[in-house]
Design a protein around this motif. Sequence first.
Motif, PDB file in Angstrom:
ATOM      1  N   ALA A 148       0.822  -1.181   0.046  1.00 63.25           N
ATOM      2  CA  ALA A 148       0.090   0.132   0.161  1.00 63.25           C
ATOM      3  C   ALA A 148       0.880   1.359  -0.104  1.00 63.25           C
ATOM      4  O   ALA A 148       0.591   2.399  -0.500  1.00 63.25           O
ATOM      5  N   LEU A 149       1.950   1.068   0.537  1.00 61.56           N
ATOM      6  CA  LEU A 149       2.836   2.338   0.596  1.00 61.56           C
ATOM      7  C   LEU A 149       4.004   2.286  -0.782  1.00 61.56           C
ATOM      8  O   LEU A 149       4.661   3.273  -0.745  1.00 61.56           O
ATOM      9  N   GLY A 150       3.432   1.502  -1.569  1.00 67.62           N
ATOM     10  CA  GLY A 150       4.330   1.435  -2.930  1.00 67.62           C
ATOM     11  C   GLY A 150       5.608   0.930  -3.071  1.00 67.62           C
ATOM     12  O   GLY A 150       6.560   1.291  -3.780  1.00 67.62           O
ATOM     13  N   ILE A 151       5.715  -0.006  -1.936  1.00 68.74           N
ATOM     14  CA  ILE A 151       7.254  -0.700  -1.645  1.00 68.74           C
ATOM     15  C   ILE A 151       6.809  -2.056  -2.270  1.00 68.74           C
ATOM     16  O   ILE A 151       6.098  -2.846  -1.873  1.00 68.74           O
ATOM     17  N   ALA A 152       7.968  -2.437  -3.012  1.00 67.56           N
ATOM     18  CA  ALA A 152       7.805  -3.791  -3.745  1.00 67.56           C
ATOM     19  C   ALA A 152       8.305  -4.858  -2.522  1.00 67.56           C
ATOM     20  O   ALA A 152       8.986  -4.700  -1.442  1.00 67.56           O
ATOM     21  N   VAL A 153       7.723  -6.004  -2.529  1.00 66.61           N
ATOM     22  CA  VAL A 153       7.799  -7.107  -1.452  1.00 66.61           C
ATOM     23  C   VAL A 153       8.155  -8.176  -2.184  1.00 66.61           C
ATOM     24  O   VAL A 153       7.731  -8.750  -3.198  1.00 66.61           O
ATOM     25  N   PRO A 154       9.492  -8.673  -1.701  1.00 65.04           N
ATOM     26  CA  PRO A 154      10.020 -10.244  -2.271  1.00 65.04           C
ATOM     27  C   PRO A 154       9.053 -11.193  -1.749  1.00 65.04           C
ATOM     28  O   PRO A 154       8.161 -11.244  -0.799  1.00 65.04           O
ATOM     29  N   ALA A 155       8.973 -12.301  -2.639  1.00 62.33           N
ATOM     30  CA  ALA A 155       8.116 -13.346  -2.545  1.00 62.33           C
ATOM     31  C   ALA A 155       8.227 -14.285  -1.502  1.00 62.33           C
ATOM     32  O   ALA A 155       7.419 -15.090  -0.993  1.00 62.33           O
ATOM     33  N   ALA A 156       9.705 -14.877  -1.288  1.00 60.25           N
ATOM     34  CA  ALA A 156      10.180 -16.015  -0.543  1.00 60.25           C
ATOM     35  C   ALA A 156      11.113 -15.538   0.525  1.00 60.25           C
ATOM     36  O   ALA A 156      11.784 -14.610   0.140  1.00 60.25           O
ATOM     37  N   PRO A 157      11.175 -16.261   1.532  1.00 58.11           N
ATOM     38  CA  PRO A 157      12.013 -15.947   2.460  1.00 58.11           C
ATOM     39  C   PRO A 157      13.743 -16.089   1.781  1.00 58.11           C
ATOM     40  O   PRO A 157      13.819 -17.090   1.106  1.00 58.11           O
ATOM     41  N   GLY A 158      14.529 -15.090   2.024  1.00 56.27           N
ATOM     42  CA  GLY A 158      15.635 -14.941   1.288  1.00 56.27           C
ATOM     43  C   GLY A 158      15.682 -14.230   0.162  1.00 56.27           C
ATOM     44  O   GLY A 158      16.865 -13.587  -0.200  1.00 56.27           O
ATOM     45  N   ASP A 159      14.763 -13.806  -0.427  1.00 55.26           N
ATOM     46  CA  ASP A 159      14.511 -13.178  -1.485  1.00 55.26           C
ATOM     47  C   ASP A 159      14.531 -11.487  -1.259  1.00 55.26           C
ATOM     48  O   ASP A 159      14.187 -11.042  -0.184  1.00 55.26           O
ATOM     49  N   CYS A 160      15.712 -10.756  -1.998  1.00 54.10           N
ATOM     50  CA  CYS A 160      15.462  -9.430  -1.932  1.00 54.10           C
ATOM     51  C   CYS A 160      15.114  -8.787  -3.145  1.00 54.10           C
ATOM     52  O   CYS A 160      15.201  -9.255  -4.334  1.00 54.10           O
ATOM     53  N   VAL A 161      14.229  -7.475  -2.997  1.00 52.93           N
ATOM     54  CA  VAL A 161      14.080  -6.673  -4.045  1.00 52.93           C
ATOM     55  C   VAL A 161      14.582  -5.317  -3.760  1.00 52.93           C
ATOM     56  O   VAL A 161      14.909  -4.738  -2.575  1.00 52.93           O
ATOM     57  N   ARG A 162      14.930  -4.570  -4.841  1.00 50.59           N
ATOM     58  CA  ARG A 162      15.544  -3.140  -4.712  1.00 50.59           C
ATOM     59  C   ARG A 162      14.314  -2.167  -4.921  1.00 50.59           C
ATOM     60  O   ARG A 162      13.619  -2.072  -5.870  1.00 50.59           O
ATOM     61  N   ASP A 163      14.341  -1.138  -4.015  1.00 49.74           N
ATOM     62  CA  ASP A 163      13.776   0.137  -4.005  1.00 49.74           C
ATOM     63  C   ASP A 163      14.462   1.207  -4.208  1.00 49.74           C
ATOM     64  O   ASP A 163      14.942   1.622  -3.108  1.00 49.74           O
ATOM     65  N   GLY A 164      14.956   1.528  -5.346  1.00 48.79           N
ATOM     66  CA  GLY A 164      16.193   2.643  -5.418  1.00 48.79           C
ATOM     67  C   GLY A 164      17.283   2.010  -4.895  1.00 48.79           C
ATOM     68  O   GLY A 164      17.700   0.684  -5.458  1.00 48.79           O
ATOM     69  N   ALA A 165      17.968   2.469  -4.089  1.00 42.89           N
ATOM     70  CA  ALA A 165      19.233   1.907  -3.586  1.00 42.89           C
ATOM     71  C   ALA A 165      18.795   1.115  -2.180  1.00 42.89           C
ATOM     72  O   ALA A 165      19.857   0.785  -1.561  1.00 42.89           O
ATOM     73  N   THR A 166      17.597   1.039  -1.713  1.00 46.41           N
ATOM     74  CA  THR A 166      17.391   0.293  -0.522  1.00 46.41           C
ATOM     75  C   THR A 166      16.911  -1.080  -0.957  1.00 46.41           C
ATOM     76  O   THR A 166      16.222  -1.283  -1.983  1.00 46.41           O
ATOM     77  N   ARG A 167      17.324  -2.244  -0.106  1.00 46.81           N
ATOM     78  CA  ARG A 167      16.980  -3.404  -0.177  1.00 46.81           C
ATOM     79  C   ARG A 167      16.079  -3.913   0.637  1.00 46.81           C
ATOM     80  O   ARG A 167      16.158  -3.825   1.720  1.00 46.81           O
ATOM     81  N   ILE A 168      14.914  -4.605   0.319  1.00 48.52           N
ATOM     82  CA  ILE A 168      13.924  -5.276   1.103  1.00 48.52           C
ATOM     83  C   ILE A 168      13.992  -6.621   0.870  1.00 48.52           C
ATOM     84  O   ILE A 168      13.892  -7.232  -0.105  1.00 48.52           O
ATOM     85  N   ALA A 169      14.270  -7.190   2.159  1.00 48.86           N
ATOM     86  CA  ALA A 169      14.591  -8.810   2.093  1.00 48.86           C
ATOM     87  C   ALA A 169      13.638  -9.346   3.108  1.00 48.86           C
ATOM     88  O   ALA A 169      13.186  -8.974   4.046  1.00 48.86           O
ATOM     89  N   ARG A 170      13.172 -10.532   2.624  1.00 46.03           N
ATOM     90  CA  ARG A 170      11.901 -11.320   3.172  1.00 46.03           C
ATOM     91  C   ARG A 170      12.569 -12.239   4.333  1.00 46.03           C
ATOM     92  O   ARG A 170      13.463 -12.987   3.624  1.00 46.03           O
ATOM     93  N   LEU A 171      12.363 -12.340   5.582  1.00 44.90           N
ATOM     94  CA  LEU A 171      12.980 -13.070   6.631  1.00 44.90           C
ATOM     95  C   LEU A 171      11.932 -14.342   6.816  1.00 44.90           C
ATOM     96  O   LEU A 171      10.677 -14.064   6.491  1.00 44.90           O
ATOM     97  N   PRO A 172      12.383 -15.416   7.151  1.00 44.45           N
ATOM     98  CA  PRO A 172      11.428 -16.521   7.722  1.00 44.45           C
ATOM     99  C   PRO A 172      10.422 -16.010   8.693  1.00 44.45           C
ATOM    100  O   PRO A 172      10.627 -15.245   9.548  1.00 44.45           O
TER     101      PRO A 172
END
Length: 344
Positions: A148-172
Amino acid sequence: MDASNANPEVQTAAPAAAGCWQFDRQQAEAVLREAVHAPLAELGVIAASGDDAARFLHGQLTNDVEHLAADRLALAGYCTAKGRLLSTFRLWRDERGVCLLLPRELLPGVLKRLSMFVLRAKAKLVDDSAAWHVSAVFGRTAEAKLRALGIAVPAAPGDCVRDGATRIARLPGSPRVPERFLVLAPAAQAGQVASRLAELHTVGSGAFWWSEIDAGVPTVFAATQEKFVPQMINFEVIGGVSFSKGCYPGQEVVARSQYRGKLRRRMQLAHCAAAAPAGADVFAEGDAEAAGTVVMAAAAPGGGFDLLFECPQEKAEAPLRLGAGNGPALELRPMPYELVDVTA
């Protein structure tokens, strides 16, 4: 809830000692109801750069660094020659090299020790903590809130996506906290990240560490350095050890522990009415000799403390006590994952 309206005590709460977080239990209870945001100032970053950086770390850590993809976040450990963990890390690759995330209290010693073995390798290791702002978004609806905040979300634990220079990583996740994300932002963008996440309830870092305990993910702190072979804290089960990557310090001990038969000592999840310092002894009821060790603990929703501890598997079937054979009782809770032989 806007972070500016948060209780100041929530934002400044800190553990009495690393590895045991005492804080208002309402913070943990908030995680069960909504998405929250927690700055993680107690974590620092070692940056390894140079042509041989990945190859050098590949020969020092328990996991495969050379083949780590740029869109992944991995666990790894650093062991003594006797296979005992000096540190655990989360690591990722960027354009400059490899970044290692670990408790700040361990960073100077680990950096010094790793640097001693660089020798002729084209690799440089530095404390890069000042260049990063690390935080977490977790709790019920965390994924929907980020979207809802417009931030990309990785699908599985351990996956990372980039939001500009910021990394969003999904944790278990765990049954109680299924959605957990690590936010790795350049320090120069910390204000921008905070602004985007401002509508989330901001909590102290202890609530995040409670979620790590609930997910069965251990971290080594100063109080537990050199106490555990990786398998004693289920590190290979959660993806922190590669048994096909070749040599690293302590590799023979770790491999022998894996292949010689049933793993005797394992990490368990428990609840206790009393605070449990990292490194504290765990006893079978009535015994004079300690059976195990607390890995980490944090205040739990509903009161008391949840903790991770290791002990022989047969001892886990007996009544267990904290600190002494007649100490506070431990109530075992189910682990969020199955303890499997990853090499079978």
